[in-house]
Motif scaffolding. Structure first.
Motif, short mmCIF file in Angstrom:
data_model
loop_
_atom_site.label_atom_id
_atom_site.label_comp_id
_atom_site.label_asym_id
_atom_site.label_seq_id
_atom_site.Cartn_x
_atom_site.Cartn_y
_atom_site.Cartn_z
N VAL A 23 26.46 -83.05 80.01
CA VAL A 23 25.39 -82.42 80.78
C VAL A 23 24.06 -82.89 80.19
O VAL A 23 23.75 -82.61 79.04
CB VAL A 23 25.49 -80.88 80.73
N ARG A 24 23.32 -83.63 80.97
CA ARG A 24 22.02 -84.16 80.51
C ARG A 24 20.90 -83.14 80.68
O ARG A 24 20.00 -83.06 79.86
CB ARG A 24 21.66 -85.42 81.30
N ARG A 25 20.98 -82.36 81.77
CA ARG A 25 19.90 -81.39 82.06
C ARG A 25 20.47 -80.26 82.91
O ARG A 25 21.32 -80.47 83.76
CB ARG A 25 18.76 -82.08 82.80
N ALA A 99 22.69 -81.83 85.82
CA ALA A 99 22.58 -83.29 85.88
C ALA A 99 23.50 -83.85 84.81
O ALA A 99 23.38 -83.51 83.63
CB ALA A 99 21.13 -83.72 85.64
N LEU A 100 24.44 -84.69 85.23
CA LEU A 100 25.46 -85.23 84.34
C LEU A 100 25.23 -86.71 84.08
O LEU A 100 24.51 -87.38 84.83
CB LEU A 100 26.84 -85.05 84.97
N ASP A 101 25.87 -87.22 83.02
CA ASP A 101 25.82 -88.66 82.83
C ASP A 101 26.56 -89.32 83.99
O ASP A 101 27.29 -88.66 84.73
CB ASP A 101 26.36 -89.07 81.46
N GLY A 102 26.35 -90.60 84.17
CA GLY A 102 26.97 -91.28 85.29
C GLY A 102 26.25 -91.04 86.60
O GLY A 102 26.82 -91.26 87.67
N GLU A 103 25.02 -90.55 86.54
CA GLU A 103 24.20 -90.33 87.74
C GLU A 103 24.82 -89.36 88.73
O GLU A 103 24.68 -89.49 89.94
CB GLU A 103 23.88 -91.66 88.44
#
Length: 110
Positions: A23-25, A99-103
């Motif tokens: 989880v980026r954000r 917002a996850l990695d891998g767009e």
């Protein structure tokens, strides 16, 4: 309330879109959907961690988060979980966006 097949479908969304991703954000657009946690604490506990294998208990989904607490998703009458691309326009009913990695994004929509 959603039916059990609906919740199973949301579990599949979590499995295919979020499982193993970092989880980026966390973007909380409506704090009214949170129970037992503030938006600040949710961000602190989830950002930077990976989502584990989700499991269902009745109409509730539980998603372990690395070494942090688990996310518990309860879907109201119209709630749903959507997998979206990072460039997909937001929906007016998106309440919480991970917002996850891998767009990719997981969007709780209600």
């Amino acid at each position: 309330m959603p039916e059990l097949p609906d919740v199973e479908g949301f579990r599949d969304v979590l499995n295919t879109c979020g499982r193993g991703r970092r989880v980026r954000r966390v973007d909380v657009r409506d704090t009214g959907v949170l129970r037992g946690v503030t938006a600040q604490r949710l961000r602190r506990e989830v950002e930077g961690r990976r989502l584990g294998r989700p499991w269902r208990h009745g109409k509730v989904l539980v998603v372990p988060v690395d070494d942090g607490p688990a996310l518990v998703w309860h879907f109201g009458m119209t709630g749903e979980l959507v997998c979206a691309g990072a460039d997909d326009p937001p929906d007016a009913h998106d309440r919480v966006v991970l917002a996850l990695d891998g767009e990719r994004q997981l969007r709780y929509r209600d």
